[in-house]
Design a protein around this motif. Structure first.
Motif, mmCIF file in Angstrom:
data_model
loop_
_atom_site.group_PDB
_atom_site.id
_atom_site.type_symbol
_atom_site.label_atom_id
_atom_site.label_comp_id
_atom_site.label_asym_id
_atom_site.label_seq_id
_atom_site.Cartn_x
_atom_site.Cartn_y
_atom_site.Cartn_z
ATOM 1 N N VAL A 50 0.846 -1.194 0.000
ATOM 2 C CA VAL A 50 0.000 0.000 0.000
ATOM 3 C C VAL A 50 0.882 1.245 0.000
ATOM 4 O O VAL A 50 0.669 2.170 -0.783
ATOM 5 N N MET B 53 -3.475 4.089 -0.515
ATOM 6 C CA MET B 53 -4.401 4.098 0.611
ATOM 7 C C MET B 53 -5.539 5.067 0.317
ATOM 8 O O MET B 53 -5.380 6.008 -0.464
ATOM 9 N N PRO B 54 -6.709 4.858 0.945
ATOM 10 C CA PRO B 54 -7.814 5.793 0.706
ATOM 11 C C PRO B 54 -7.470 7.200 1.213
ATOM 12 O O PRO B 54 -7.808 8.182 0.581
ATOM 13 N N TYR C 265 -4.342 6.525 7.308
ATOM 14 C CA TYR C 265 -3.698 5.228 7.120
ATOM 15 C C TYR C 265 -2.375 5.174 7.884
ATOM 16 O O TYR C 265 -2.060 4.186 8.547
#
Lengths: 489, 314
Positions: A446, A452-453, A458
């Motif tokens: 990630v 990541m969103p 995160y």
């Protein structure tokens, strides 16, 4: 009564049969010449020239050493798993490639006692190895005064390079040679996004390393060693790495890094020719030759940084003799002959003339140039730095003589980490290390793709997980052991 | 006291006479007994590995005894509990929904002609023999960002692409559907077999008295195969702590963003230990999973015994 006797006989007969089937190994060879079993990871998938290569080198080994070799080639993907089984079950074998930190690494296996101490044998039979191997490397193969493996020659520094798909860079007149840092790529990415819908601007690249020297902590993920402050710190407490992660997330949001990056296999995607900026396949000479050969279309390379400070594991690729070997003397003699005679090491690496390579020039001399078969025609390849004497390599598209010289130059200028010979006693933090591995493994991809969103949440979650996993306890313990190590030195 | 002793010795003597008479029958089972002994009982010795600091050179017996130290990593962090929850939740759904659908399929197949059954059964069995790796790529042709069939349909109707492999919320459904697609054909065989073994006289009688198909199922088929269903459930409960690694690792393409809803014990432990190479620690998980499974099977069987002894496994 009679029937019971019969029954017992039946059972014992069946049991004997079962034992016979289970114990049925290969029949003992009548002749005196022993065959050495040698575990190596496959460098390519199709290794169908194996018998030819073995026959060719065995002719020499039989004459000079009085032994034969039998290679056990293991798929890269199952190397760790299979070698763990081989080692943990105490199987009888002779030679194995000691990798840089996985299943067969000398560091991992020092405590297990997997490998034989070959100090005296190398002294006695290994003169050619001693003459060629990097003198700095031996200390990293030595644990408790026992020499556990012969260190291979290699490229010990990691250079960070970027590879450009040449036709695209030329089409948009992008001056890749002037690129110095990640930000310089952004205008190019914007052009690509606007004009080339099917093209992925960038995938899987690393950013230039920080100015200050940091080294990995072998076997303990998520922690780095600060060479200047001489202490262990968390990976994302290093501002450059945190900034890299943040910038990658921006790139991901802008579409420079594809939205499905997490499920793409980088190497496979490169070979489709749809990625504009890639990780280099070896940018030593910056002529793009190695990347072009690896990815299958014209490429251009630039080098954006070098990690010049290295730790002990860098030197730990090599060949080890198993504690279960019946012929350790022959094994070391075989290794020495490989280091002595470039024809043997290059045959083991390139394969057989006309089948796997042809001479371009200099046939019969010590430094010929060869053309190895490529792609689906390839039926053999073992990397030289796995076998041992990398710098005896014949000039080819794998590595040009120029590249090899450059590697040696870089090796000569490297700095060895201050923590390099420290081998941690991890017995009190085993559980924490397993937990850290999990957290790191779950997030690595990630972070590497910025996928990541939301970056801040995160990162916060990641740091919480590290704390839960006990990273502070691990770092305290590492720092304590380092102080002791330094005091003792 | 003496009477009991006599009874026992009588019992043993009975057994011996019984055995003497029928030993040929036992002899037929000998190959199977030996196999089970070698492959299932001998390895039980390995159950002590989790309690040892295993070093190959020293062997299992010679390695140092470390008690519960190897188990520490399992409970060290809070994160494993998410994986435990996922494992249990998925397995419960697999077990109960799986059995329900398998029984339904078996009941439907039972109504078909022999030829038709063969066609349907073969078609439903094929997925069972595919490995999860293959299933993962089949699924990928549906879910891929650009070329996936689902996204093409969605964009055709004016929707926007869904990043399936980045969105954990869809995955419980995807996982359960993939599991059922692969498993139902195989699971239905057992129920179909026991349905075929039923006496057709029941159904003929029911027909004469005018029972509908649904009534036949409700009052004849289901009650008669209930013991089989119960046994399959009891056996299934033993595996409830084991996450199917092939399913959860491959089908999700190991996409880290999906972990909240797809991480199970086995994938979690894989990430923890894949670089650690410690047999003692890696065998703890299997140990815990088996012990929990064992206890659950015994308990469930005990409960079933209380309710209706004829349905119990033993």
């Amino acid at each position: 009564m009679k029937s019971i006797k019969k029954l017992i006989m039946t059972i014992s007969a069946a049991a004997m049969l079962a034992a016979a089937v289970a114990g049925c190994g290969p029949a003992k060879e009548a002749d005196e010449i022993p065959t050495l079993t040698w575990y190596m990871p496959k460098s390519i998938e199709n290794m169908s020239s194996q018998q030819l290569v073995e026959d060719e080198v065995n002719k020499i080994f039989e004459k000079e050493v009085g032994a034969r070799i039998k290679l056990n080639l293991i798929d890269n993907a199952s190397w760790v798993e299979k070698m763990n089984v081989v080692i943990n079950s105490g199987e009888e074998f002779d030679l194995v490639f000691a990798d840089w930190g996985n299943a067969t690494s000398v560091r991992v296996n020092a405590e297990k006692g997997t490998y034989m101490d070959i100090k005296d044998l190398v002294e006695k039979y290994g003169q050619d190895i001693k003459a060629k191997a990097d003198p700095r490397a031996w200390q990293f193969m030595t644990f408790n005064d026992q020499l556990l493996a012969v260190p291979s020659q290699g490229k010990y520094v990691t250079e960070i390079g970027w590879t450009f798909k040449k036709d695209l860079a030329e089409k948009y007149n992008f001056d890749y040679k002037s690129v110095k840092e990640p930000k310089d790529l952004e205008p190019y990415f914007d052009t690509l996004l606007a004009n080339e819908p099917g093209i992925i601007p960038c995938l899987g690249i690393s950013f230039p390393p920080p100015e200050k020297a940091y080294t990995d902590v072998v076997g303990i993920p998520g922690v780095m060693f600060d060479e200047e402050q001489e202490k262990y710190i968390k990976y994302y407490d290093i501002p450059e790495y945190r900034e890299e992660a943040r910038l990658k997330h921006e790139w991901y949001k802008k579409g420079y890094i594809p939205a499905d990056a997490l499920t793409l296999n980088n190497a496979e995607t490169y070979r489709t020719g749809k990625v504009a900026v890639m990780k280099d396949a070896g940018a030593i000479t910056e002529d793009g030759s190695k990347s072009s050969a690896s990815y299958g279309f014209p490429c251009a390379d630039i080098r954006v940084g070098v990690k010049n400070t290295v730790n002990g594991d860098t030197f730990r690729g090599g060949q080890a003799v198993s504690i279960t070997s019946k012929h350790p003397e022959k094994a070391v003699q075989v290794l020495n002959l490989i280091w002595k005679d470039p024809y043997i090491s290059n045959t083991l690496a390139y394969g057989i003339e006309d089948v796997d390579y042809v001479y371009e020039s200099g046939k019969g001399t010590d430094n010929p140039t060869v053309i190895p078969k490529e792609g689906s025609e390839r039926t053999w390849a073992l990397w030289h730095n796995y076998i041992g004497p990398l710098f005896d390599q014949w000039d080819s598209s794998w590595n040009s003589t120029e590249a090899l010289q450059k590697m040696q130059e870089m090796n000569n200028n490297l700095t060895i980490s201050k923590q390099s010979t420290l081998v941690f006693d991890t017995s009190s933090i085993k559980a924490e290390i397993a937990a850290l591995s999990e957290v790191r493994k779950a997030s690595q991809k990630v972070f590497a793709n910025g996928a990541m969103p939301d970056f801040d949440s995160y990162m916060a979650e990641y740091e919480n997980k590290l704390a839960d996993a006990g990273i502070d306890k691990v770092i305290d313990e590492l720092n304590r052991q380092y102080r002791e190590y330094k005091a003792a030195k | 006291m003496k009477i009991i002793k006599n009874k026992i010795s009588l019992g043993i003597r009975n057994e011996i006479t019984h055995f003497k008479k029928n030993w040929q029958l036992t002899a037929i089972a000998i190959p199977a007994i030996i196999m089970i002994f070698i492959f299932n009982y001998l390895p039980l010795y390995g159950l002590i590995i989790p309690f040892k600091n295993y070093i190959p050179r020293l062997g299992i017996a010679g390695s140092e005894w470390v008690g519960l130290q190897n188990f520490e990593f399992l409970i060290k962090t809070g994160t494993i509990w998410d994986a435990v929850f996922n494992t249990l939740a998925y397995n419960l759904v697999f077990l109960f929904v799986g059995v329900m659908i398998e029984v339904c399929v078996a009941l439907m197949l039972y109504e078909l002609s022999k030829k038709a059954v063969k066609v349907y059964q073969t078609a439903m069995l094929v997925p069972y023999f595919l490995s999860w790796v293959v299933v993962a790529y089949v699924l990928n042709t549906l879910l891929d960002k650009q070329h996936g069939i689902l996204n093409n349909i969605i964009t055709f109707f004016g929707g926007s692409e869904i990043m399936w492999y980045n969105e954990p919320k869809y995955w419980p459904v995807i996982i359960i559907l993939s599991y059922l697609w692969k498993q139902v054909g195989y699971g239905a065989i057992v129920y179909l077999a026991s349905l075929s073994g039923l006496d057709s006289a029941y159904f003929e009688a029911a027909k004469i008295y005018g029972a509908t198909k649904l009534q036949q199922i409700r009052y004849i088929s289901l009650p008669l195969i209930r013991p089989v269903i119960t046994i399959m459930l009891i056996l299934g409960i033993g595996k409830i702590m084991k996450g199917d690694f092939g399913l959860f690792y491959n089908v999700t393409m190991d996409s880290p963003l999906l972990y909240p809803t797809t991480d199970v014990i086995d994938t979690y432990v894989y990430r923890s230990l894949m670089n650690v190479s410690d047999l003692g620690m890696s065998s703890t998980t299997g140990f815990v999973q088996s012990v929990v499974g064992f206890i659950l099977v015994i308990t469930t069987n005990h409960i079933v015994n209380k309710i209706d002894p004829s349905n119990a496994l033993f």
